[in-house]
Design an enzyme around this catalytic site. Structure first.
Site, PDB file in Angstrom:
ATOM      1  N   GLU A 105       0.842  -1.214   0.000  1.00 16.71           N
ATOM      2  CA  GLU A 105       0.000   0.000   0.000  1.00 16.71           C
ATOM      3  C   GLU A 105       0.869   1.253   0.000  1.00 16.71           C
ATOM      4  O   GLU A 105       0.571   2.231  -0.688  1.00 16.71           O
ATOM      5  CB  GLU A 105      -0.929  -0.012   1.225  1.00 16.71           C
ATOM      6  N   GLU A 125      -3.871  -9.550   3.945  1.00 14.86           N
ATOM      7  CA  GLU A 125      -4.744  -9.201   5.077  1.00 14.86           C
ATOM      8  C   GLU A 125      -5.911 -10.168   5.268  1.00 14.86           C
ATOM      9  O   GLU A 125      -6.337 -10.430   6.392  1.00 14.86           O
ATOM     10  CB  GLU A 125      -5.287  -7.772   4.900  1.00 14.86           C
TER      11      GLU A 125
END
Ligand code: NAD
Length: 699
Positions: A105, A125
């Site tokens: 990210e 995640e």
């Protein structure tokens, strides 16, 4: 220092340095924003490179911050990414080795990205019951294309950088460097090249569409629903990525945020995060320091080529270690080898194993009928009949032939490993390695530490376990060790439930609805009812006062041993695993009930689940108290990885914590009033009472 700021001509380089994987903890995040600011303030700097020291660009969030407020402390990751995006000077991510989760990210927030070939890229995640929470669900589809991005986000799987770079139209990587070694120089050159580029490109400004629009997401949702089973996160990943195609970037980020916060509070994510930490903790043994010197294990011997020996051998062959298999007779060896071949060939047929790999593995396998030929093996694992007399003969032979320092392991499931160790003159080298059936498939390995087992033997077998891809949990010596000692109580409760009014199918259905892969009766049919019968017979002799339901013995007396005989608690059709309820078995249960003068009552699913699960919890509390298990979380790992306990509930101990130990104890006190149950067993373990009194939990 968790990051360094250095200057190379007109380029500022921020190097993350937070071993082992440059996790984006608070200090590292602050160092990034400070570095970006310092570069803005320095007129001699024209561009900025962010990279990672050591073995990663960044593995993402710092696991030390998991579940604490620290991850939210400013600058949180979203603010760091904003600071990078808003830099007036171009920021280039120089990515190598590992780029995952928050690391990816962060890279997506940079203006440019150069990656070294061979870099492992992922958004993992979902494996913790979450979704990327710092813009990943919005930026990755824009950079990579909707479908490949959704696949990565929903699966959490690793993809290599060069594979991603080949996707048509991808904007994730501006360049793949020649090699990992040239990445630093190439990124400095690239930084100089783009120093004057304006406006600076931002992933958030890229378009995000799928040609099939919402139709694609409907299809994706159907696919994901089937795979996600009891976990909410995968579907939320689909929702968030769909939002990226429907809404503005900022609106999409808001959708992502809402899902992320809800998932963070979900019991499923809590359970998965607990298991993630618990698995790491299980590999550490309090009194065995991390720097304990290891014994070198380069070759292995296995005694016994039966059900377990063959599977155990396969684990080592898969890991590239030569294995010598010993049996008493040639035909037993031949049968063992044939089974190993059959298992591998099935994998080849399914495309899971390449033919040449299969041949390589078989070439590592040799056989013998002669103990003297084992003398050079670094470790030997015994998997012969479960009889102390047989174990004694084998260990005396091993003591005679094995070289000094070799590790002597037993796969016994119930026998006393201290006694086995004392058959040798080197008890310090003896350890229990309790594999689960099928040994080449099941993840759990109970490492049984005997009184005299040396610390370096413990340290070594924990590393060996990792090498053969097992999740190891350390147990002390007791009957059944951690896992089977607990399952015995669970099995007893299942029997009492039959006596009191349930059918096998009712018990199985209730606990399967709770999330177990299989109920106790289906599980026993799979494992073989004769195995627990033999254990019960031994226990009856040792502990005649121990109360059991008689139904399981009656079943075995009819020869209904389970799937292998086509008949057990259920009927089975050859080649299929479907459990078909059998009216005669139900009639047998009823007749046994009547013979004891029991009036059946209707038992709720809730009671079934509580009695089965809390029986595990009470026995586990004794196990903890006795020091057989070092930590409650080890028990959770054993149950999720070895006994089909639903991972979304995090194991029996976390489940009990979540129900509330006070409530658990109250339920046990209620069960202790039932004369048809084992009222003594239901006295809550002292540890449970202590935790309740102190307002504490297991974990
Ligand atoms: P098995 O009967 O399938 O195999 C045992 C093998 O050992 C046989 O092939 C036999 O010929 C051989 N053997 C017996 N005595 C020997 C000797 N003196 N020297 C060399 N070989 C000898 O049994 P199994 O199910 O593989 O169980 C083996 C061990 O693993 C037992 O201690 C058992 O408790 C344990 N275990 C079994 C399971 C399971 O589910 N089957 C699970 C965990 C542990």
């Amino acid at each position: 220092m968790t990051a360094h700021y250095t200057i190379h001509g007109s380029v500022a380089v921020i190097t993350l340095d937070n071993p082992p994987v440059n996790g984006l903890g608070m200090a590292t995040r602050r160092a990034i924003t400070d570095g970006v600011q310092q570069a803005q303030d320095d007129s001699a700097i024209q561009s900025i490179v962010i990279t990672g020291a050591g073995k990663a660009f960044s593995g993402g969030a710092d696991i030390k911050e998991f579940g604490t407020d620290k991850a939210m402390v400013e600058p949180n990751l979203r603010s760091v990414i904003l600071a990078v995006e808003n830099s007036s000077k171009p920021v280039i991510a120089a990515i190598h080795s590992v780029c995952m989760g928050g690391g990816l990210e962060l890279a997506l927030g940079c203006h440019y990205r150069i990656a070294a070939p061979g870099c492992s890229v992922a958004m993992p995640e979902v494996k913790l019951g979450l979704l990327p929470g710092a813009g990943g669900t919005q930026r990755l589809p824009r950079a990579l294309g909707v479908e490949p991005a959704l696949n990565m986000i929903v699966s959490g799987e690793v993809v290599k950088s060069e594979m991603l770079a080949m996707l048509p139209g991808q904007k994730l990587f501006d360049k793949i460097s020649e090699s990992a070694d040239s990445l630093a120089a190439e990124s400095l050159a690239f930084a100089a090249e783009v120093a004057d580029a304006r406006p600076l490109p931002l992933v958030r400004n890229l378009p995000c569409k799928h040609p099939q629009g919402d139709g694609y997401f409907q299809f994706a949702r159907n696919m994901v629903k089937g795979m996600a089973k009891n976990f909410p996160a995968p579907l939320k990943c689909v929702d968030a990525v769909q939002a990226a195609t429907q809404k503005s970037f900022d609106e999409g980020v808001a959708v992502e945020r809402e899902h992320f916060l809800n998932l963070m509070l979900s019991p499923e994510s809590r359970a998965l995060r607990h298991l993630f930490m618990a698995e790491r903790a299980a590999s550490r043994i309090a009194d065995v320091p991390a720097d304990t010197p290891l014994r070198d294990i380069k070759s292995v011997a296995v005694i016994g080529a039966g059900t377990m020996g063959g599977g155990i051998a396969m684990n080592f062959l898969n890991a590239g270690l030569p294995v010598k298999l010993l049996e008493m007779k040639q035909d037993a060896l031949d049968r063992g080898i044939a089974t190993i071949q059959k298992n591998y060939q099935a994998q080849v047929k399914k495309g899971k194993l390449k033919q040449d790999k299969y041949e390589q593995r078989m070439n590592l396998l040799s056989t013998t009928l002669n103990y003297d030929e084992l003398k050079d093996a670094d470790m030997v694992i015994e998997a012969v009949f479960e009889e102390m007399g047989v174990k004694e003969k084998v260990f005396k032979e091993l003591d005679r032939v094995m070289k000094p320092g070799a590790i002597l392991a037993s796969n016994t499931s119930t026998l006393d490993v201290n006694a086995i160790a004392n058959f040798t003159h080197r008890p310090q080298d003896v350890v229990g390695l309790h594999f689960f059936s099928p040994a080449n498939v099941m993840k759990l390995l109970e490492v049984v530490r005997a009184d005299k087992t040396a610390k370096d033997v413990m340290a070594t077998v924990m590393v060996v376990a990792k090498k053969i891809r097992k999740t190891a949990v350390v147990s002390g010596v007791c009957d059944g060790f951690i896992g089977n000692r607990m399952i015995d109580q669970y099995g007893r409760q299942a029997g009492f439930l039959l006596d009191e009014g349930c059918t096998p199918a009712q018990v199985d259905k209730a606990i399967e609805k709770f999330g177990f892969a299989m109920g106790p009766f289906r599980m026993s049919d799979l494992a073989g009812n004769d195995i627990s019968w033999a254990i019960r017979k031994r226990r009856h002799q040792e502990m005649p006062e121990m109360k059991y339901s008689k139904t399981a013995d009656l079943l075995c007396e009819q020869g209904r041993f389970g799937q292998k005989t086509g008949a057990g608690w259920y009927d089975y059709v050859a080649g299929k695993r479907d459990a078909i309820p059998n009216a005669d078995v139900v009639a047998m249960v009823v007749a046994n009930r009547q013979s004891q003068g029991i009036t059946p009552r209707k038992i709720s699913d809730e009671e079934i689940v509580q009695r089965l699960v809390f029986s595990l919890v009470n026995e586990a509390a004794h196990i903890l108290e006795e020091g057989i298990a070092a930590k409650a979380s080890d028990i959770d790992i054993a149950y999720v990885f070895g006994y089909g306990f639903p991972p979304q509930r995090g194991g029996p101990m976390l489940y009990a914590d979540q129900v509330g130990l006070f409530n658990v104890v109250q339920a046990m006190k209620r069960f202790a009033l039932n004369p048809l149950d084992d009222t003594d067993f239901w006295q809550p373990a002292p540890l449970l009472l202590k935790l309740v009194a102190e307002g504490k939990t297991f974990n």
